[in-house]
Design an enzyme around this catalytic site. Structure first.
Site, PDB file in Angstrom:
ATOM      1  N   GLU A   1     -85.232   6.785 -31.030  1.00 32.69           N
ATOM      2  CA  GLU A   1     -85.312   7.944 -30.136  1.00 32.69           C
ATOM      3  C   GLU A   1     -86.385   8.894 -30.659  1.00 32.69           C
ATOM      4  OE1 GLU A   1     -81.972  10.726 -30.377  1.00 32.69           O
ATOM      5  OE2 GLU A   1     -82.047  10.973 -28.205  1.00 32.69           O
TER       6      GLU A   1
ATOM      7  N   CYS B   1     -80.808  14.273 -23.815  1.00 32.22           N
ATOM      8  CA  CYS B   1     -80.253  12.944 -24.074  1.00 32.22           C
ATOM      9  C   CYS B   1     -80.298  12.099 -22.807  1.00 32.22           C
ATOM     10  CB  CYS B   1     -78.828  13.044 -24.591  1.00 32.22           C
ATOM     11  SG  CYS B   1     -77.717  13.651 -23.348  1.00 32.22           S
TER      12      CYS B   1
ATOM     13  N   GLU C   1     -76.966  25.280 -35.395  1.00 26.83           N
ATOM     14  CA  GLU C   1     -77.464  26.449 -36.132  1.00 26.83           C
ATOM     15  C   GLU C   1     -78.857  26.861 -35.650  1.00 26.83           C
ATOM     16  OE1 GLU C   1     -76.982  23.402 -37.006  1.00 26.83           O
ATOM     17  OE2 GLU C   1     -78.104  22.748 -38.777  1.00 26.83           O
TER      18      GLU C   1
ATOM     19  N   LYS D   1     -68.392  24.841 -33.346  1.00 31.86           N
ATOM     20  CA  LYS D   1     -69.446  24.907 -34.362  1.00 31.86           C
ATOM     21  C   LYS D   1     -70.738  24.525 -33.656  1.00 31.86           C
ATOM     22  CE  LYS D   1     -71.954  23.021 -36.862  1.00 31.86           C
ATOM     23  NZ  LYS D   1     -73.422  23.234 -36.690  1.00 31.86           N
TER      24      LYS D   1
ATOM     25  N   SER E   1     -77.033  13.502 -32.799  1.00 29.93           N
ATOM     26  CA  SER E   1     -77.746  12.245 -33.026  1.00 29.93           C
ATOM     27  C   SER E   1     -76.774  11.152 -33.498  1.00 29.93           C
ATOM     28  CB  SER E   1     -78.875  12.463 -34.030  1.00 29.93           C
ATOM     29  OG  SER E   1     -78.384  13.147 -35.156  1.00 29.93           O
TER      30      SER E   1
ATOM     31  N   PHE F   1     -78.482  21.164 -30.486  1.00 28.22           N
ATOM     32  CA  PHE F   1     -79.315  22.309 -30.092  1.00 28.22           C
ATOM     33  C   PHE F   1     -79.767  22.232 -28.647  1.00 28.22           C
ATOM     34  CE2 PHE F   1     -82.791  19.319 -30.872  1.00 28.22           C
ATOM     35  CZ  PHE F   1     -83.692  19.681 -29.872  1.00 28.22           C
TER      36      PHE F   1
HETATM   37  P1  NAD Z   1     -77.975  16.698 -34.782  1.00 30.82           P
HETATM   38  O1  NAD Z   1     -77.242  15.417 -34.925  1.00 30.82           O
HETATM   39  O2  NAD Z   1     -79.040  17.027 -35.765  1.00 30.82           O
HETATM   40  O3  NAD Z   1     -76.944  17.928 -34.836  1.00 30.82           O
HETATM   41  C1  NAD Z   1     -75.773  17.954 -34.058  1.00 30.82           C
HETATM   42  C2  NAD Z   1     -74.721  18.785 -34.780  1.00 30.82           C
HETATM   43  O4  NAD Z   1     -74.424  18.162 -36.044  1.00 30.82           O
HETATM   44  C3  NAD Z   1     -75.169  20.208 -35.100  1.00 30.82           C
HETATM   45  O5  NAD Z   1     -74.102  21.083 -34.851  1.00 30.82           O
HETATM   46  C4  NAD Z   1     -75.514  20.144 -36.585  1.00 30.82           C
HETATM   47  O6  NAD Z   1     -75.281  21.370 -37.256  1.00 30.82           O
HETATM   48  C5  NAD Z   1     -74.573  19.079 -37.113  1.00 30.82           C
HETATM   49  N1  NAD Z   1     -75.142  18.365 -38.274  1.00 30.82           N
HETATM   50  C6  NAD Z   1     -76.446  18.297 -38.644  1.00 30.82           C
HETATM   51  N2  NAD Z   1     -76.586  17.525 -39.732  1.00 30.82           N
HETATM   52  C7  NAD Z   1     -75.350  17.083 -40.053  1.00 30.82           C
HETATM   53  C8  NAD Z   1     -74.851  16.227 -41.078  1.00 30.82           C
HETATM   54  N3  NAD Z   1     -75.655  15.669 -41.976  1.00 30.82           N
HETATM   55  N4  NAD Z   1     -73.525  15.984 -41.112  1.00 30.82           N
HETATM   56  C9  NAD Z   1     -72.702  16.520 -40.210  1.00 30.82           C
HETATM   57  N5  NAD Z   1     -73.126  17.333 -39.205  1.00 30.82           N
HETATM   58  C10 NAD Z   1     -74.439  17.615 -39.123  1.00 30.82           C
HETATM   59  O7  NAD Z   1     -78.542  16.722 -33.292  1.00 30.82           O
HETATM   60  P2  NAD Z   1     -79.534  17.768 -32.645  1.00 30.82           P
HETATM   61  O8  NAD Z   1     -80.895  17.567 -33.195  1.00 30.82           O
HETATM   62  O9  NAD Z   1     -78.962  19.131 -32.653  1.00 30.82           O
HETATM   63  O10 NAD Z   1     -79.498  17.276 -31.109  1.00 30.82           O
HETATM   64  C11 NAD Z   1     -80.302  16.238 -30.633  1.00 30.82           C
HETATM   65  C12 NAD Z   1     -79.571  14.912 -30.625  1.00 30.82           C
HETATM   66  O11 NAD Z   1     -78.377  15.020 -29.845  1.00 30.82           O
HETATM   67  C13 NAD Z   1     -80.374  13.813 -29.971  1.00 30.82           C
HETATM   68  O12 NAD Z   1     -80.184  12.631 -30.700  1.00 30.82           O
HETATM   69  C14 NAD Z   1     -79.765  13.690 -28.587  1.00 30.82           C
HETATM   70  O13 NAD Z   1     -79.936  12.446 -27.972  1.00 30.82           O
HETATM   71  C15 NAD Z   1     -78.342  13.957 -28.894  1.00 30.82           C
HETATM   72  N6  NAD Z   1     -77.609  14.368 -27.710  1.00 30.82           N
HETATM   73  C16 NAD Z   1     -76.721  13.480 -27.188  1.00 30.82           C
HETATM   74  C17 NAD Z   1     -76.019  13.816 -26.045  1.00 30.82           C
HETATM   75  C18 NAD Z   1     -75.022  12.867 -25.455  1.00 30.82           C
HETATM   76  O14 NAD Z   1     -74.198  13.301 -24.693  1.00 30.82           O
HETATM   77  N7  NAD Z   1     -75.059  11.591 -25.783  1.00 30.82           N
HETATM   78  C19 NAD Z   1     -76.223  15.056 -25.437  1.00 30.82           C
HETATM   79  C20 NAD Z   1     -77.138  15.939 -26.017  1.00 30.82           C
HETATM   80  C21 NAD Z   1     -77.823  15.576 -27.165  1.00 30.82           C
END
Ligand code: NAD
Length: 498
Positions: free
Chosen positions: A383, A281, A176, A173, A226, A149
């Site tokens: 985090e 991040c 959401e 994808k 994450s 997000f």
């Molecule tokens: P998230 O892991 O909750 O979601 C990421 C994606 O995974 C979304 O599209 C979501 O729909 C999907 N998802 C959610 N639950 C899932 C599941 N159980 N199984 C499979 N897919 C699932 O992350 P977020 O809250 O949207 O974003 C924040 C996180 O992203 C933080 O941990 C941040 O550090 C990380 N991030 C990392 C980078 C990087 O380049 N390392 C960059 C931006 C954000």
């Protein structure tokens, strides 16, 4: 209630799953729309459309593909203001920060405009008698991206910008939580001249991710989110024969040596720890001053600086940052602050009681500062992803460099110093993927590559730059022989160059 549909084969596509996700306005706390969640069958239809489109797109010469990227860049610049407004209204970051999110993605598109040059293969003339060897990079087919997000414009563009420029088609994808800007990007790609089916957007949660990870026609999956989910995506995708890069969470440290320019450090730390409500991040949520004098002075200045910060709605041009993305995330940040207090860290500034007049239901949280944070604490190990800065005091350079090096995450790190030799040594030795020297948020430019180490990234290739091109292509090497003269004898041993 407004429904947000999928985008398949060049047009909006209404799904029939009956499953939806709420899209909030974090400023007001209200649900502003609901986003459809795709069924496996709907995802399959999108993949089939992408597979069909990819054949012609891969056969389109690279310069023509680059022209689409040039036009896409122009259209985004045309629509920058409206895109930023939509982004802010779903994410909560302030408008200027939303423009930065779009701009950093656009820089990858600019890199992709040079794809004809980047795709040129290698050539060896006369590798043997009458033998030439050359290599070419070919697209994989249908690729997919699953995005978080916190950068709903930049991260999709990191992925599809390169994947499409090299001749793949793409299934995106997006998160959401803020799905509208990714949809707009797909519409703009069509307006820019990409054929229908080359970029498709499908919405969903874990079920959609699983359908992508197991679909036999999808060749590569890029994920950012994450760490636990990144690890799951990496394991599941690779088990299904896909190339996977999966970027995860972070806990970036900023080391402050005694000779650093503290006036500048305080400004840098404030922006990097609290900007975008800490939901980056590459945020800098841990500061490690070296020596008591540096720590005490820094703490005093940080407290004064935090006092000047303005938290406001995302359209408030005077606000430094806006609300976090959801009520649930706000509660999680507040819980972490309480855990920090319970495990014995000193809460110097407490942002939990902050409330914005007129927007009491918005997902706002004020800036917090901890001192006396120790290595073993849960709030240090994990985090938080909110506007919380943790100070971990170190006695020496060695103690300080060990902290980011031994942490489970290894995304970014920064050092603040006037000592070039210390900075150089730090950059060489620290066990982290992206390093800033007097740069608090060292996100590399588009023609370099982005990627962390340890639990911040699973897989071997980084995002964008030449690494991104490698991820979305496969190499074919051709050995060609045009013999002259007499027929040569059969060879029964492995051929070698004499
Ligand atoms: P998230 O892991 O909750 O979601 C990421 C994606 O995974 C979304 O599209 C979501 O729909 C999907 N998802 C959610 N639950 C899932 C599941 N159980 N199984 C499979 N897919 C699932 O992350 P977020 O809250 O949207 O974003 C924040 C996180 O992203 C933080 O941990 C941040 O550090 C990380 N991030 C990392 C980078 C990087 O380049 N390392 C960059 C931006 C954000």
């Amino acid at each position: 209630m407004r429904d947000i549909a999928h985008f398949v084969n060049g047009q909006a596509f209404d799904g029939a799953s009956g499953r939806f996700g709420d899209v909030f306005n974090p400023n007001t706390g209200e649900v502003q729309a609901r986003v459809q969640f795709a069924t496996d069958g709907e995802i399959d239809a999108a993949v089939q459309a992408a597979a069909k489109a990819q054949v012609g797109w891969a056969a389109t010469n690279p310069q023509r593909r680059a022209r689409v990227m040039f036009e896409f860049k122009r259209l985004i610049e045309r629509d920058m203001n409206s895109l930023a407004e939509i982004l802010s209204s779903e994410h909560g970051k302030v408008i200027a920060d939303s423009k930065g999110d779009i701009q950093r993605g656009l820089e990858v598109i600019e890199f992709a405009c040079g794809i004809p040059h980047i795709l040129k293969g290698e050539y060896t003339e006369g590798a043997g008698p009458g033998i030439d060897v050359y290599s070419m990079r070919q697209p994989l087919g249908v690729c997919a991206g699953i995005t978080p997000f916190n950068f709903p414009a930049m991260i999709p563009m990191w992925m599809f910008g390169i994947a499409i420029a090299v001749g793949n088609s793409f299934i995106l994808k997006p998160s959401e939580k803020d799905p509208t800007v990714p949809l707009k990007l797909a519409e703009l790609m069509m307006e820019a001249g990409a054929p229908e089916g080359v970029l498709n957007v499908i919405h969903g949660d874990k079920s959609a991710v699983d359908a992508i990870l197991t679909h036999p026609l999808i060749r590569a999956v890029s994920f950012v989110g994450s760490s636990d989910i990144a690890h799951y995506v990496y394991q599941t995708g690779t088990a299904h024969g896909k190339r996977v890069q999966a970027m995860g969470g972070a806990k970036n440290h900023g080391l402050v040596l005694p000779d650093a320019d503290l006036d500048q450090v305080v400004k840098d730390l404030s922006g990097a720890a609290f900007g975008s409500a800490g939901e980056r991040c590459m945020a800098l949520p841990v500061v490690v001053p070296v020596g008591k004098k540096t720590a005490d002075e820094l703490r005093e200045r940080l407290v004064a600086e935090i006092d000047t910060l303005k938290v406001g709605i995302s359209t408030d041009t005077a606000a430094h940052y806006g609300p976090v993305v959801s009520a649930q995330h706000r509660a999680k940040i507040a819980d972490y602050i309480q855990i920090g207090v319970d495990e014995g860290a000193e809460l110097v500034v407490d942002g939990r009681d902050f409330s914005l007049q007129g927007f009491e239901k918005g997902f706002f949280i004020g800036p917090s500062l901890f001192d006396g944070v120790k290595k073993g604490m849960k709030t240090y190990q994990e985090e938080i992803f909110g506007p919380v800065l943790q100070m971990v005091r170190a006695e020496s350079f060695e103690e300080a460099i060990a902290l980011p090096s031994e942490h489970q995450y290894g995304n970014g790190v920064a050092i603040f110093t006037r000592n070039g030799r210390a900075a150089r040594e730090f950059a060489a030795r620290v066990n982290v993927g992206m390093v800033g020297i007097n740069v608090p948020i060292p996100v590399p430019v588009a023609y370099h590559t982005f990627g962390g180490w340890k639990r911040s990234a699973f897989g071997d290739t980084n995002q964008h730059g030449v690494e991104g091109v490698k991820f979305y292509t496969k190499v074919k090497t051709v050995t060609a022989r045009w013999p002259e003269g007499d027929v040569e004898d059969s060879a029964f041993v492995i051929p070698t160059m004499k």
